[in-house]
Write a protein that holds these residues in place. Structure first.
Motif, short mmCIF file in Angstrom:
data_model
loop_
_atom_site.label_atom_id
_atom_site.label_comp_id
_atom_site.label_asym_id
_atom_site.label_seq_id
_atom_site.Cartn_x
_atom_site.Cartn_y
_atom_site.Cartn_z
N GLY A 72 0.84 -1.20 0.00
CA GLY A 72 0.00 0.00 0.00
C GLY A 72 0.87 1.24 0.00
O GLY A 72 0.59 2.22 -0.68
N TYR A 73 1.92 1.19 0.76
CA TYR A 73 2.82 2.33 0.85
C TYR A 73 3.47 2.62 -0.50
O TYR A 73 3.58 3.77 -0.91
CB TYR A 73 3.90 2.01 1.90
CG TYR A 73 4.56 3.24 2.43
CD1 TYR A 73 3.91 4.00 3.41
CD2 TYR A 73 5.79 3.66 1.96
CE1 TYR A 73 4.50 5.15 3.90
CE2 TYR A 73 6.39 4.80 2.45
CZ TYR A 73 5.74 5.55 3.42
OH TYR A 73 6.32 6.69 3.90
N ALA A 74 3.88 1.56 -1.17
CA ALA A 74 4.52 1.72 -2.48
C ALA A 74 3.54 2.31 -3.49
O ALA A 74 3.90 3.16 -4.30
CB ALA A 74 5.04 0.37 -2.97
N LEU A 75 2.29 1.88 -3.42
CA LEU A 75 1.30 2.39 -4.37
C LEU A 75 0.99 3.85 -4.08
O LEU A 75 0.76 4.64 -4.99
CB LEU A 75 0.03 1.56 -4.30
CG LEU A 75 0.15 0.12 -4.80
CD1 LEU A 75 -1.20 -0.55 -4.78
CD2 LEU A 75 0.76 0.09 -6.18
N ALA A 76 0.99 4.21 -2.80
CA ALA A 76 0.72 5.59 -2.43
C ALA A 76 1.81 6.51 -2.97
O ALA A 76 1.56 7.64 -3.35
CB ALA A 76 0.63 5.71 -0.90
N ALA A 77 3.02 5.98 -2.99
CA ALA A 77 4.16 6.78 -3.44
C ALA A 77 4.27 6.80 -4.96
O ALA A 77 5.11 7.48 -5.52
CB ALA A 77 5.45 6.21 -2.84
N LEU A 78 3.40 6.00 -5.58
CA LEU A 78 3.44 5.89 -7.03
C LEU A 78 3.02 7.18 -7.70
O LEU A 78 2.06 7.81 -7.31
CB LEU A 78 2.49 4.77 -7.43
CG LEU A 78 2.45 4.38 -8.90
CD1 LEU A 78 3.83 3.95 -9.37
CD2 LEU A 78 1.46 3.26 -9.08
N ASP A 79 3.78 7.54 -8.73
CA ASP A 79 3.38 8.73 -9.45
C ASP A 79 2.64 8.22 -10.67
O ASP A 79 3.17 7.50 -11.49
CB ASP A 79 4.63 9.58 -9.69
CG ASP A 79 4.84 9.97 -11.11
OD1 ASP A 79 4.01 10.69 -11.63
OD2 ASP A 79 5.87 9.57 -11.65
N ASP A 80 1.36 8.50 -10.69
CA ASP A 80 0.46 7.85 -11.64
C ASP A 80 0.68 8.25 -13.09
O ASP A 80 0.10 9.19 -13.59
CB ASP A 80 -0.98 8.15 -11.23
CG ASP A 80 -1.95 7.28 -12.00
OD1 ASP A 80 -1.50 6.46 -12.81
OD2 ASP A 80 -3.16 7.44 -11.79
N ASP A 81 1.50 7.49 -13.76
CA ASP A 81 1.75 7.78 -15.17
C ASP A 81 1.02 6.76 -16.04
O ASP A 81 1.21 6.70 -17.23
CB ASP A 81 3.25 7.74 -15.46
CG ASP A 81 3.84 6.38 -15.14
OD1 ASP A 81 3.13 5.55 -14.55
OD2 ASP A 81 5.01 6.14 -15.48
N GLN A 128 -5.23 0.52 -9.47
CA GLN A 128 -6.64 0.40 -9.07
C GLN A 128 -7.07 -1.04 -8.88
O GLN A 128 -8.07 -1.32 -8.27
CB GLN A 128 -7.55 1.08 -10.10
CG GLN A 128 -7.67 0.35 -11.42
CD GLN A 128 -6.56 0.72 -12.41
OE1 GLN A 128 -5.52 1.18 -11.99
NE2 GLN A 128 -6.80 0.52 -13.70
N ARG A 129 -6.30 -1.98 -9.42
CA ARG A 129 -6.69 -3.39 -9.30
C ARG A 129 -6.25 -4.02 -8.00
O ARG A 129 -6.35 -5.23 -7.84
CB ARG A 129 -6.13 -4.18 -10.49
CG ARG A 129 -6.69 -3.67 -11.80
CD ARG A 129 -6.22 -4.48 -12.99
NE ARG A 129 -6.61 -3.74 -14.21
CZ ARG A 129 -5.86 -3.68 -15.31
NH1 ARG A 129 -4.72 -4.34 -15.37
NH2 ARG A 129 -6.25 -2.99 -16.34
N VAL A 130 -5.72 -3.23 -7.10
CA VAL A 130 -5.30 -3.78 -5.81
C VAL A 130 -6.29 -3.35 -4.74
O VAL A 130 -6.52 -2.16 -4.54
CB VAL A 130 -3.89 -3.28 -5.43
CG1 VAL A 130 -3.43 -3.96 -4.15
CG2 VAL A 130 -2.92 -3.58 -6.57
N VAL A 131 -6.89 -4.32 -4.08
CA VAL A 131 -7.87 -4.05 -3.03
C VAL A 131 -7.50 -4.84 -1.77
O VAL A 131 -6.58 -5.65 -1.82
CB VAL A 131 -9.29 -4.46 -3.48
CG1 VAL A 131 -9.70 -3.67 -4.71
CG2 VAL A 131 -9.33 -5.96 -3.77
N ASN A 132 -8.19 -4.59 -0.69
CA ASN A 132 -7.84 -5.31 0.53
C ASN A 132 -8.45 -6.70 0.55
O ASN A 132 -9.24 -7.06 -0.31
CB ASN A 132 -8.19 -4.51 1.79
CG ASN A 132 -9.67 -4.28 1.93
OD1 ASN A 132 -10.47 -5.10 1.52
ND2 ASN A 132 -10.03 -3.16 2.50
N SER A 133 -8.09 -7.47 1.56
CA SER A 133 -8.47 -8.89 1.60
C SER A 133 -9.97 -9.12 1.70
O SER A 133 -10.44 -10.21 1.47
CB SER A 133 -7.77 -9.58 2.76
OG SER A 133 -8.24 -9.09 3.98
#
Length: 128
Positions: free
Chosen positions: A40-49, A55-60
């Motif tokens: 989650g942390y890595a995705l938050a830091a992602l710069d959306d290019d 968006q295809r990652v959700v919680n359990s």
DNA sequence: GCAATGACGCTCT
DNA sequence: CAGAGCGCCATTG
């Protein structure tokens, strides 16, 4: 062991359109079992290019993870619905139906035996 | 360096 | 089924 964001992004890129994966699943696929939070942390830091389908990652539980900004959450949901993913009344996705089941690749490593989560209060503590 | 924080997940109530 | 607690560990102040 150092967590590599690139490996996490690589795993996310493998999720096919119209399906979702969980944070824990991605962590395992990337080679970092139990480090779902780091995903989650890595995705938050992602710069959306647009190169990573975050968006295809959700919680359990099959729901879009709550975020600071409620807008981002709705945006993610809209993106998924545009791919054909259906949300239930409780705002959840049926993982049995839309969950991604990777073929081959890295199989689930044997889970470490669960630790006791019960060490909080000893009987003595109640006696005060 | 230490404490708080968080796109998580699991277990026990 | 919903909530509370706790483990996890990279980042941040």
């Amino acid at each position: 062991m150092r967590v590599s964001r690139e490996r996490i992004y690589a795993a996310v890129r493998r999720i096919p359109r119209g399906r979702v994966a969980t944070y824990g699943q991605i962590a395992t696929l990337a080679g970092f079992p139990r480090l779902a939070r780091q995903v989650g942390y890595a995705l938050a830091a992602l710069d959306d290019d647009g190169s990573v389908p975050w968006q295809r990652v959700v919680n359990s539980r099959g729901e879009v993870s709550p975020r600071g900004e409620p807008d981002a959450e709705r945006f993610q949901r809209a993106l998924l619905e545009a791919e054909g993913i259906v949300f239930g009344a409780a705002g959840r996705i049926d993982l049995a139906r839309f969950g991604w089941k990777p073929r081959g690749g890295r199989r689930a490593a044997p889970r470490r035996p669960p630790r006791r989560a019960d060490r909080r209060a000893t009987p003595d503590a109640y006696f005060l």
